[in-house]
Scaffold this active site. Structure first.
Site, PDB file in Angstrom:
ATOM      1  CB  CYS A 199       2.734 -19.692 -21.199  1.00 26.20           C
ATOM      2  SG  CYS A 199       0.970 -19.543 -21.414  1.00 26.20           S
ATOM      3  N   GLY A 251       6.535  -5.435 -23.826  1.00 24.00           N
ATOM      4  CA  GLY A 251       5.323  -6.086 -24.317  1.00 24.00           C
ATOM      5  C   GLY A 251       4.163  -5.122 -24.396  1.00 24.00           C
TER       6      GLY A 251
HETATM    7  C1  FMN Z   1      -1.707 -10.566 -24.624  1.00 22.52           C
HETATM    8  C2  FMN Z   1      -0.409 -11.177 -24.173  1.00 22.52           C
HETATM    9  C3  FMN Z   1       0.062 -12.307 -24.801  1.00 22.52           C
HETATM   10  C4  FMN Z   1       1.276 -12.880 -24.401  1.00 22.52           C
HETATM   11  N1  FMN Z   1       1.759 -13.945 -25.096  1.00 22.52           N
HETATM   12  C5  FMN Z   1       3.016 -14.418 -24.801  1.00 22.52           C
HETATM   13  C6  FMN Z   1       3.638 -15.406 -25.617  1.00 22.52           C
HETATM   14  O1  FMN Z   1       3.108 -15.855 -26.651  1.00 22.52           O
HETATM   15  N2  FMN Z   1       4.875 -15.837 -25.233  1.00 22.52           N
HETATM   16  C7  FMN Z   1       5.519 -15.344 -24.121  1.00 22.52           C
HETATM   17  O2  FMN Z   1       6.639 -15.758 -23.824  1.00 22.52           O
HETATM   18  N3  FMN Z   1       4.949 -14.394 -23.361  1.00 22.52           N
HETATM   19  C8  FMN Z   1       3.746 -13.901 -23.684  1.00 22.52           C
HETATM   20  N4  FMN Z   1       3.224 -12.870 -22.963  1.00 22.52           N
HETATM   21  C9  FMN Z   1       4.042 -12.269 -21.905  1.00 22.52           C
HETATM   22  C10 FMN Z   1       4.890 -11.119 -22.477  1.00 22.52           C
HETATM   23  O3  FMN Z   1       5.805 -11.577 -23.433  1.00 22.52           O
HETATM   24  C11 FMN Z   1       5.646 -10.391 -21.358  1.00 22.52           C
HETATM   25  O4  FMN Z   1       6.488 -11.316 -20.724  1.00 22.52           O
HETATM   26  C12 FMN Z   1       4.713  -9.792 -20.321  1.00 22.52           C
HETATM   27  O5  FMN Z   1       3.621  -9.120 -20.927  1.00 22.52           O
HETATM   28  C13 FMN Z   1       5.462  -8.801 -19.413  1.00 22.52           C
HETATM   29  O6  FMN Z   1       6.018  -7.756 -20.165  1.00 22.52           O
HETATM   30  P1  FMN Z   1       5.312  -6.293 -20.249  1.00 22.52           P
HETATM   31  O7  FMN Z   1       5.090  -5.825 -18.848  1.00 22.52           O
HETATM   32  O8  FMN Z   1       6.312  -5.459 -21.015  1.00 22.52           O
HETATM   33  O9  FMN Z   1       4.023  -6.481 -20.978  1.00 22.52           O
HETATM   34  C14 FMN Z   1       2.012 -12.310 -23.326  1.00 22.52           C
HETATM   35  C15 FMN Z   1       1.505 -11.184 -22.695  1.00 22.52           C
HETATM   36  C16 FMN Z   1       0.330 -10.605 -23.093  1.00 22.52           C
HETATM   37  C17 FMN Z   1      -0.170  -9.365 -22.404  1.00 22.52           C
END
Ligand code: FMN
Length: 316
Positions: A100, A223
């Site tokens: 995070c 995500g």
């Molecule tokens: C709205 C939002 C909330 C997120 N909350 C978390 C979380 O609670 N824990 C975490 O490890 N990553 C969190 N992430 C990161 C995602 O798990 C992921 O690592 C990141 O979005 C990259 O993947 P993607 O390109 O498929 O979205 C969050 C991302 C977004 C966009």
């Protein structure tokens, strides 16, 4: 891929996302083929203080299995106690958030802040592995910034400390969501460890899923793309099996799922909160159809389910 007693070949995972991957959305993604889902991160301190919102976040149901509870924190006694409490819900995985980027967490030394104190992260993993029989896993980024990429040494430390899997969002902390996730790291990390490696970052299509697997990683985590297209899990599985694209869902199918998701949101959160938190999903379900912006604007004004469902059904 094996995490504890969990065995899944080439799993497609729903990424933990705060205020997104609640019970309702996890069930929707599960239905559409996500192999492993995760709760949004929950603060260890809030769990041990029995904060109702935190306890609700770690509450899981059998229908969501296999599921990981993700916790964030950097205080070993608090994390250990939070793991003990999380264990009451019998998660398949407990994941430590080391990715995070927000100031609130990273600058307090938790989440991606742990990338600045790897000896502490090592002590945390060892303590949690000792504290529970549930597999402990770690989700992290490449490093703090481009001059401080620590993932190769970190991956080895994570394995040696007893964690059962590693998920890597292929960006640094300072990148937040900017730039492009650099998947080439996954091949390098895979050579360093024998525990499962789950790749993450910028997977938006079925072709991306296949390309990420071809880096050598064992699982792929999705995500943001799942928020606008929860069908991506079954579409990707189909593509990997047949090398052909599934026809995309039509308007009636999208609307039906949107209504089902909304009803689940209300079931788990109550009418007002369930409707309000659901608003972020309209653009995904309605994308590509004419007059969407106006309709979305109208739907945003409702605080009750009935008029929303009526409007949506009128579309079909
Ligand atoms: C709205 C939002 C909330 C997120 N909350 C978390 C979380 O609670 N824990 C975490 O490890 N990553 C969190 N992430 C990161 C995602 O798990 C992921 O690592 C990141 O979005 C990259 O993947 P993607 O390109 O498929 O979205 C969050 C991302 C977004 C966009």
């Amino acid at each position: 891929m094996k995490i504890g007693s969990l065995k899944i070949n080439h799993p497609l995972c729903l990424a933990p996302m705060q205020d997104v991957t609640d019970q309702a959305f996890r069930l929707i993604c599960k239905k559409l083929g996500a192999d492993i889902v995760y709760t949004e991160f929950t603060s260890s301190e809030a769990i041990i203080r029995n904060v109702p919102r935190a306890i609700r976040k770690i509450k899981i149901t059998d229908a969501e299995r296999p599921i990981g509870i993700q916790i964030v924190g950097n205080n070993i006694p608090a994390l250990t106690e939070a793991v003990r409490i999380s264990d009451k819900f019998k998660p398949d995985i407990i994941d430590i958030n080391c990715g995070c980027w927000t100031k609130r967490h990273a600058l307090r030394g938790e989440g991606a802040g742990l990338l600045k104190d790897i000896p502490l992260l090592e002590r945390i993993i060892k303590a949690l592995v000792k504290a529970t029989k549930t597999p402990i896993t770690v989700k992290t980024r490449l490093g703090w910034d481009k001059n401080d990429i620590v993932i190769l040494d970190l991956a080895q430390m994570v394995e040696q400390s007893g964690a059962k899997a590693l998920t890597v969002h292929c960006r640094t902390r300072t990148q937040k969501y900017k730039g492009k996730a650099d998947w080439s790291w996954l091949t390098k990390i895979k050579k360093k460890i024998s525990i499962p490696l789950i790749g993450n970052g910028d997977v938006v299509s079925v072709e991306d899923v296949q390309a990420m697997f071809s880096t050598g990683c064992d699982g792929v985590m999705i995500g943001r793309a799942a928020v606008s297209n929860p069908w991506i899990f079954q579409q990707a599985r189909h593509f990997m099996k047949t090398a052909e694209n599934m026809p995309p869902p039509g308007l009636p199918e999208k609307i039906k799922l949107c209504i089902e998701h909304l009803k689940l949101s209300v079931k788990y959160r109550g009418e007002t909160e369930g409707v309000i938190i659901f608003r972020k999903f309209y653009s995904g379900y309605l994308r590509g159809f004419s007059g969407v912006a106006k309709l979305r604007g109208e739907l945003m004004l409702f605080k009750q389910t009935a008029p929303i469902i009526k409007k949506l059904e009128e579309l079909i």
